[in-house]
Design a protein around this motif. Structure first.
Motif, PDB file in Angstrom:
ATOM      1  N   GLN A   1     -26.538   5.121  41.052  1.00 50.28           N
ATOM      2  CA  GLN A   1     -27.628   5.662  40.234  1.00 50.28           C
ATOM      3  C   GLN A   1     -28.899   4.827  40.399  1.00 50.28           C
ATOM      4  OE1 GLN A   1     -27.833   8.516  38.730  1.00 50.28           O
ATOM      5  NE2 GLN A   1     -29.895   8.078  38.013  1.00 50.28           N
ATOM      6  N   LYS A   2     -28.760   3.523  40.475  1.00 48.30           N
ATOM      7  CA  LYS A   2     -29.929   2.653  40.680  1.00 48.30           C
ATOM      8  C   LYS A   2     -30.579   2.922  42.034  1.00 48.30           C
ATOM      9  CE  LYS A   2     -28.262  -0.943  37.629  1.00 48.30           C
ATOM     10  NZ  LYS A   2     -27.830  -2.322  37.475  1.00 48.30           N
ATOM     11  N   ILE A   3     -29.771   3.200  43.042  1.00 48.37           N
ATOM     12  CA  ILE A   3     -30.309   3.547  44.359  1.00 48.37           C
ATOM     13  C   ILE A   3     -31.070   4.867  44.280  1.00 48.37           C
ATOM     14  CG2 ILE A   3     -29.656   4.317  46.679  1.00 48.37           C
ATOM     15  CD1 ILE A   3     -29.585   1.353  46.510  1.00 48.37           C
ATOM     16  N   ARG A   4     -30.549   5.832  43.533  1.00 47.06           N
ATOM     17  CA  ARG A   4     -31.234   7.124  43.378  1.00 47.06           C
ATOM     18  C   ARG A   4     -32.603   6.939  42.724  1.00 47.06           C
ATOM     19  NH1 ARG A   4     -25.958   8.725  41.637  1.00 47.06           N
ATOM     20  NH2 ARG A   4     -24.929   9.832  43.320  1.00 47.06           N
ATOM     21  N   VAL A   5     -32.669   6.111  41.709  1.00 50.48           N
ATOM     22  CA  VAL A   5     -33.946   5.857  41.027  1.00 50.48           C
ATOM     23  C   VAL A   5     -34.941   5.214  41.990  1.00 50.48           C
ATOM     24  CG1 VAL A   5     -35.045   4.481  39.216  1.00 50.48           C
ATOM     25  CG2 VAL A   5     -32.933   5.726  38.725  1.00 50.48           C
ATOM     26  N   THR A   6     -34.489   4.233  42.749  1.00 46.55           N
ATOM     27  CA  THR A   6     -35.361   3.567  43.710  1.00 46.55           C
ATOM     28  C   THR A   6     -35.803   4.540  44.801  1.00 46.55           C
ATOM     29  OG1 THR A   6     -34.256   1.470  43.279  1.00 46.55           O
ATOM     30  CG2 THR A   6     -35.548   1.619  45.291  1.00 46.55           C
ATOM     31  N   TYR A   7     -34.914   5.400  45.242  1.00 42.43           N
ATOM     32  CA  TYR A   7     -35.241   6.416  46.235  1.00 42.43           C
ATOM     33  C   TYR A   7     -36.374   7.315  45.743  1.00 42.43           C
ATOM     34  CZ  TYR A   7     -34.673  10.580  49.148  1.00 42.43           C
ATOM     35  OH  TYR A   7     -34.891  11.655  49.970  1.00 42.43           O
TER      36      TYR A   7
ATOM     37  N   LEU B   1     -39.599   5.406  45.899  1.00 46.98           N
ATOM     38  CA  LEU B   1     -40.083   5.233  47.272  1.00 46.98           C
ATOM     39  C   LEU B   1     -40.738   6.505  47.805  1.00 46.98           C
ATOM     40  CD1 LEU B   1     -37.120   3.179  48.764  1.00 46.98           C
ATOM     41  CD2 LEU B   1     -39.502   2.418  48.615  1.00 46.98           C
ATOM     42  N   LYS B   2     -40.282   7.667  47.356  1.00 45.88           N
ATOM     43  CA  LYS B   2     -40.844   8.926  47.827  1.00 45.88           C
ATOM     44  C   LYS B   2     -42.300   9.110  47.420  1.00 45.88           C
ATOM     45  CE  LYS B   2     -38.490  12.644  47.141  1.00 45.88           C
ATOM     46  NZ  LYS B   2     -37.549  13.683  46.685  1.00 45.88           N
ATOM     47  N   ILE B   3     -42.732   8.475  46.320  1.00 45.85           N
ATOM     48  CA  ILE B   3     -44.074   8.749  45.817  1.00 45.85           C
ATOM     49  C   ILE B   3     -45.086   7.639  46.104  1.00 45.85           C
ATOM     50  CG2 ILE B   3     -43.275  10.303  44.016  1.00 45.85           C
ATOM     51  CD1 ILE B   3     -43.565   8.018  42.027  1.00 45.85           C
ATOM     52  N   VAL B   4     -44.675   6.566  46.770  1.00 49.57           N
ATOM     53  CA  VAL B   4     -45.601   5.461  47.028  1.00 49.57           C
ATOM     54  C   VAL B   4     -46.079   5.494  48.480  1.00 49.57           C
ATOM     55  CG1 VAL B   4     -44.632   3.978  45.237  1.00 49.57           C
ATOM     56  CG2 VAL B   4     -43.738   3.840  47.563  1.00 49.57           C
ATOM     57  N   GLU B   5     -47.168   4.781  48.739  1.00 48.29           N
ATOM     58  CA  GLU B   5     -47.737   4.700  50.086  1.00 48.29           C
ATOM     59  C   GLU B   5     -47.027   3.665  50.950  1.00 48.29           C
ATOM     60  OE1 GLU B   5     -50.416   6.416  51.388  1.00 48.29           O
ATOM     61  OE2 GLU B   5     -50.366   7.697  49.616  1.00 48.29           O
ATOM     62  N   THR B   6     -46.621   2.563  50.335  1.00 47.81           N
ATOM     63  CA  THR B   6     -45.971   1.474  51.058  1.00 47.81           C
ATOM     64  C   THR B   6     -44.735   1.021  50.281  1.00 47.81           C
ATOM     65  OG1 THR B   6     -46.277  -0.768  51.942  1.00 47.81           O
ATOM     66  CG2 THR B   6     -47.523  -0.192  49.964  1.00 47.81           C
ATOM     67  N   PRO B   7     -43.670   0.642  50.963  1.00 50.17           N
ATOM     68  CA  PRO B   7     -42.442   0.265  50.260  1.00 50.17           C
ATOM     69  C   PRO B   7     -42.620  -0.888  49.276  1.00 50.17           C
ATOM     70  CG  PRO B   7     -42.013   0.530  52.600  1.00 50.17           C
ATOM     71  CD  PRO B   7     -43.486   0.625  52.420  1.00 50.17           C
ATOM     72  N   THR B   8     -43.508  -1.824  49.566  1.00 47.71           N
ATOM     73  CA  THR B   8     -43.671  -2.979  48.677  1.00 47.71           C
ATOM     74  C   THR B   8     -44.297  -2.610  47.338  1.00 47.71           C
ATOM     75  OG1 THR B   8     -45.745  -3.536  49.787  1.00 47.71           O
ATOM     76  CG2 THR B   8     -43.751  -4.688  50.524  1.00 47.71           C
TER      77      THR B   8
ATOM     78  N   LEU C   1     -34.585  -4.458  50.129  1.00 50.63           N
ATOM     79  CA  LEU C   1     -34.503  -3.985  48.751  1.00 50.63           C
ATOM     80  C   LEU C   1     -33.425  -4.800  48.068  1.00 50.63           C
ATOM     81  CD1 LEU C   1     -34.860  -2.015  46.358  1.00 50.63           C
ATOM     82  CD2 LEU C   1     -33.239  -0.506  47.518  1.00 50.63           C
ATOM     83  N   TYR C   2     -33.772  -5.426  46.955  1.00 49.01           N
ATOM     84  CA  TYR C   2     -32.833  -6.235  46.180  1.00 49.01           C
ATOM     85  C   TYR C   2     -32.477  -5.477  44.902  1.00 49.01           C
ATOM     86  CZ  TYR C   2     -34.304 -10.162  49.106  1.00 49.01           C
ATOM     87  OH  TYR C   2     -34.563 -10.990  50.170  1.00 49.01           O
ATOM     88  N   ILE C   3     -31.192  -5.184  44.737  1.00 51.40           N
ATOM     89  CA  ILE C   3     -30.691  -4.588  43.497  1.00 51.40           C
ATOM     90  C   ILE C   3     -29.436  -5.355  43.132  1.00 51.40           C
ATOM     91  CG2 ILE C   3     -29.761  -2.551  42.359  1.00 51.40           C
ATOM     92  CD1 ILE C   3     -31.430  -0.829  44.166  1.00 51.40           C
ATOM     93  N   GLU C   4     -29.456  -5.936  41.940  1.00 51.43           N
ATOM     94  CA  GLU C   4     -28.374  -6.809  41.485  1.00 51.43           C
ATOM     95  C   GLU C   4     -28.144  -7.884  42.541  1.00 51.43           C
ATOM     96  OE1 GLU C   4     -25.091  -4.244  40.600  1.00 51.43           O
ATOM     97  OE2 GLU C   4     -26.118  -3.296  38.936  1.00 51.43           O
ATOM     98  N   GLU C   5     -26.918  -8.024  43.040  1.00 50.38           N
ATOM     99  CA  GLU C   5     -26.628  -9.033  44.055  1.00 50.38           C
ATOM    100  C   GLU C   5     -26.686  -8.456  45.471  1.00 50.38           C
ATOM    101  OE1 GLU C   5     -22.915 -10.911  43.253  1.00 50.38           O
ATOM    102  OE2 GLU C   5     -23.384 -11.179  41.138  1.00 50.38           O
TER     103      GLU C   5
END
Length: 82
Positions: free
Chosen positions: A22-28, A31-38, A54-58
């Protein structure tokens, strides 16, 4: 931003708990709406040009920008694979 998810990442993600998926889905979605990943929290550029982590938890996920497409490559570290 256009995002391409590699098959290897999908296979690896299926081994993770649903809460992490679920956390990956939120990050995805972010990422779809930004110009640059950072522009997304917990995404950092690396010393190699066009590569990001991409850092999520460990866990760490490797990503690469090529021809204005973000490729989500694979897990660089995931404690569930050990």
């Amino acid at each position: 931003m256009v995002i391409l998810i590699e098959d290897l990442f999908i296979d690896q993600l299926q081994k993770c708990p649903t809460s992490f998926q679920q956390k990956i889905r939120v990050t995805y979605q972010q990422l779809k709406i930004v110009e640059t990943p950072t522009a997304v929290k917990n995404v950092h550029s690396t010393s190699a040009k066009s590569y990001y982590k991409l850092y999520i938890e460990e866990r760490r996920v490797g990503m690469k920008v090529k021809d204005s497409t973000l490729h989500i490559l694979c897990f660089l570290y995931n404690q569930y694979f050990e």
